[in-house]
Motif scaffolding. Structure first.
Motif, PDB file in Angstrom:
ATOM      1  N   PRO A 127      34.336  18.112  12.996  1.00  0.00           N
ATOM      2  CA  PRO A 127      35.289  18.783  12.099  1.00  0.00           C
ATOM      3  C   PRO A 127      35.535  20.239  12.491  1.00  0.00           C
ATOM      4  N   ARG A 128      36.798  20.669  12.404  1.00  0.00           N
ATOM      5  CA  ARG A 128      37.147  22.055  12.735  1.00  0.00           C
ATOM      6  C   ARG A 128      37.749  22.804  11.553  1.00  0.00           C
ATOM      7  N   ALA A 129      38.565  22.118  10.746  1.00  0.00           N
ATOM      8  CA  ALA A 129      39.201  22.818   9.616  1.00  0.00           C
ATOM      9  C   ALA A 129      39.780  21.812   8.634  1.00  0.00           C
ATOM     10  N   LYS A 130      40.021  22.306   7.429  1.00  0.00           N
ATOM     11  CA  LYS A 130      40.774  21.561   6.422  1.00  0.00           C
ATOM     12  C   LYS A 130      41.993  22.407   6.096  1.00  0.00           C
ATOM     13  N   VAL A 131      43.184  21.855   6.270  1.00  0.00           N
ATOM     14  CA  VAL A 131      44.419  22.614   6.083  1.00  0.00           C
ATOM     15  C   VAL A 131      45.167  22.042   4.880  1.00  0.00           C
ATOM     16  N   THR A 132      45.337  22.865   3.855  1.00  0.00           N
ATOM     17  CA  THR A 132      46.048  22.449   2.643  1.00  0.00           C
ATOM     18  C   THR A 132      47.455  23.016   2.694  1.00  0.00           C
ATOM     19  N   MET A 133      48.453  22.133   2.707  1.00  0.00           N
ATOM     20  CA  MET A 133      49.844  22.570   2.854  1.00  0.00           C
ATOM     21  C   MET A 133      50.646  22.246   1.602  1.00  0.00           C
ATOM     22  N   ARG A 134      51.375  23.259   1.135  1.00  0.00           N
ATOM     23  CA  ARG A 134      52.237  23.103  -0.045  1.00  0.00           C
ATOM     24  C   ARG A 134      53.671  23.472   0.330  1.00  0.00           C
TER      25      ARG A 134
ATOM     26  N   VAL B  29      41.121  18.265  10.051  1.00  0.00           N
ATOM     27  CA  VAL B  29      41.342  18.523  11.472  1.00  0.00           C
ATOM     28  C   VAL B  29      39.998  18.515  12.194  1.00  0.00           C
TER      29      VAL B  29
ATOM     30  N   ILE C 140      43.341  18.900  19.171  1.00  0.00           N
ATOM     31  CA  ILE C 140      42.714  18.425  17.921  1.00  0.00           C
ATOM     32  C   ILE C 140      43.156  16.990  17.613  1.00  0.00           C
TER      33      ILE C 140
ATOM     34  N   ALA D 230      52.761  25.008   9.570  1.00  0.00           N
ATOM     35  CA  ALA D 230      51.499  25.092  10.321  1.00  0.00           C
ATOM     36  C   ALA D 230      51.583  24.264  11.589  1.00  0.00           C
ATOM     37  N   ALA D 231      50.928  24.777  12.630  1.00  0.00           N
ATOM     38  CA  ALA D 231      50.843  24.056  13.899  1.00  0.00           C
ATOM     39  C   ALA D 231      49.587  23.201  13.922  1.00  0.00           C
TER      40      ALA D 231
END
Lengths: 163, 328
Positions: B272-279, B264, B290, B284-285
């Protein structure tokens, strides 16, 4: 090579994470619907997504729910468990015209039986506008409901989200 | 350069590699064996043809989608829902500072016709831009046939829900949707539906996971259910999202299976603002300010949830609606 598809369940889920570089983790409103359902009371409708007036609700499905109705279409996805839904076409609408979200029905609905569906993990069902519906879960499961913010929606963002 | 009278597409006959060149406003496009070359009055840029065609395929199929479709760090489009900006360097801080960025606005039918023609002309017979790279051949080389059926797939858009009588229907072998190799273990049983006479059109359910296991495309959200402007747009993801999506509204992801990692970044600068790991089960929004790009090592199922309200981009841009879905 045999691939294994990983789905989640109440008893088996592994929550992801946010690695912040330059942001506030609250901006991502990150939760896990199985974790939310694990901590909920049966049939509580806990928002896990909100976009203006629209919400996604995680529901802990356990035993038999009350009857609900709605003035617009809704859907549910069975994310875990085996869940039966019974439908009745109401003689007189319970949800007022224009009313958003699910509403509870006191007692038994009055109207014609429309039928029933039996869902397993990954199955999605329509909850049609103007019907009454009731869920039955023989084993505790989880539903994800697509609806609009209503009187029954519970918002617990600070309790369920990464921060 | 000739102009097709009916569509307004400005295109040449075949170049030395067999592909047509295109002109759109002051932008020029041409392809050779390995690259798409894009030029504009203040600069030029080359993109590997596999990446370019995969991005162009999504921009065409989604009719420019919600907000910004960045083909890469330089070239892309912004949807204004009736008109479309084609830009170079618009969301690249260095290009902006150097005043080398360039943007032109086109009526949607004009850019749509040009992009669709380019996608069809530049895609060879053995390359499918919608497929996982593991399931298609390479796009390199001189022009060799076409793959019109693949690049003009109909996008699914349910009116109420897949499986409802008269609406979009489920996928089967018979509809040309075999189970994907990475979803061979996904249960295929359909829900039991017992409708009383007269209610066959109202009582409906389908196996969403089986439906997704039979998707023959990647990174292509399509509508399976509708609650007014709330759209469920699930998709199957493998390898890398071929565009970097810049939001003009809040978008939500519900991970249905496996894992996706999202990079993200700031929509305007790309910082860069974040790394979002989704399982599986994660919700998540993606905020309205972004850009994001996803990575999926194993084919996974993602529920993209959109608010389709036409008012939202204006409300957010004017500050009347927030960039973030909720404060807590």
């Amino acid at each position: 090579m045999a691939y294994k598809t990983v789905f989640g369940s109440l008893d088996n889920f592994t929550k992801g994470r946010i690695d912040i570089i330059n942001d506030d983790p609250k901006h991502y409103v990150f939760s896990n619907l199985f974790e939310v359902a694990k901590k909920s009371k049966p049939w509580e409708k806990v928002a896990v997504g909100i976009n203006q007036e629209y919400v996604l609700e995680a529901i802990r499905a356990e035993g038999q729910s009350g009857w609900y109705s709605c003035d617009h279409d809704e859907t549910v996805i069975c994310m875990d468990g085996d869940i039966e839904i019974n439908f009745v076409k109401l003689d007189n609408p319970v949800a007022a015209p224009g009313k958003s979200g699910s509403v509870s029905i006191n007692g038994e609905p009055v109207g014609k039986k429309m039928g029933r569906v039996v869902l397993q993990q990954g199955h999605q069902a329509l909850l049609p506008k103007g019907s009454a519906y009731c869920f039955t879960a023989k084993k505790t499961g989880v539903l994800l409901q697509q609806t609009i913010l209503g009187d029954l929606t519970k918002q617990r963002w600070s309790q369920i989200c990464l921060s | 350069m000739s102009t097709a009278q009916d569509s307004g597409v400005q295109t040449s006959g075949p170049n030395n590699f067999g592909y047509n060149d295109y002109v759109l406003g002051s932008f020029k496009f041409n392809r050779d064996e390995f690259f798409a070359h894009v030029s504009w009055p203040t600069g030029s840029h080359s993109i590997s043809i596999d990446n370019f065609l995969r991005a162009l395929q999504r921009d065409c199929a989604w009719d420019f989608f919600y907000g910004t479709v960045n083909f890469d760090h330089v070239v892309g489009t912004i949807n204004h829902y009736g008109t479309v900006d084609l830009f170079a360097g618009r969301f690249n801080e260095a290009y902006r500072k150097a005043e080398l960025d360039h943007s032109e606005n086109f009526q949607t039918p004009k850019i749509r016709a040009t992009f669709h023609s380019m996608l069809d002309n530049w895609t060879n017979s053995t390359f499918d831009p919608f497929a996982s790279p593991a399931e298609t051949q390479a796009p390199w080389g001189v022009k060799s046939g076409s793959n019109t059926d693949a690049v003009t797939r109909r996008r699914v858009a349910a009116a109420r829900m897949v499986g409802v009588k008269g609406d979009e229907q489920i996928r089967t072998d018979a509809t040309g949707h075999p189970i994907n190799r990475m979803f061979a273990d996904v249960p295929q049983g359909e829900p039991q539906v017992f409708a009383e006479p007269g209610f066959e059109g109202e009582i409906a359910a389908f196996n969403l996971f089986a439906y997704l296991s039979r998707s023959n495309v990647t990174w292509n959200p399509s509508v399976v259910s509708v609650c007014k402007e709330s759209l469920y747009c699930p998709t199957t993801e493998e390898y890398i999202l071929p565009i970097v999506h810049g939001n003009d509204r809040v978008e939500w992801f519900i991970q249905l299976s496996d894992e996706i990692v999202w990079d993200v970044a700031d929509r305007e600068t790309g910082a860069p603002r974040a790394k979002v790991t989704m399982r599986a089960g994660d919700c998540a929004a993606m905020p309205a300010d972004i850009r994001h790009q996803g990575f999926s090592s194993k084919r996974s199922m993602l529920l993209v949830w959109e608010n389709n309200s036409a008012d939202l981009p204006g409300l957010i841009a004017s500050g009347k609606a927030p960039q973030y879905p909720v404060s807590f």
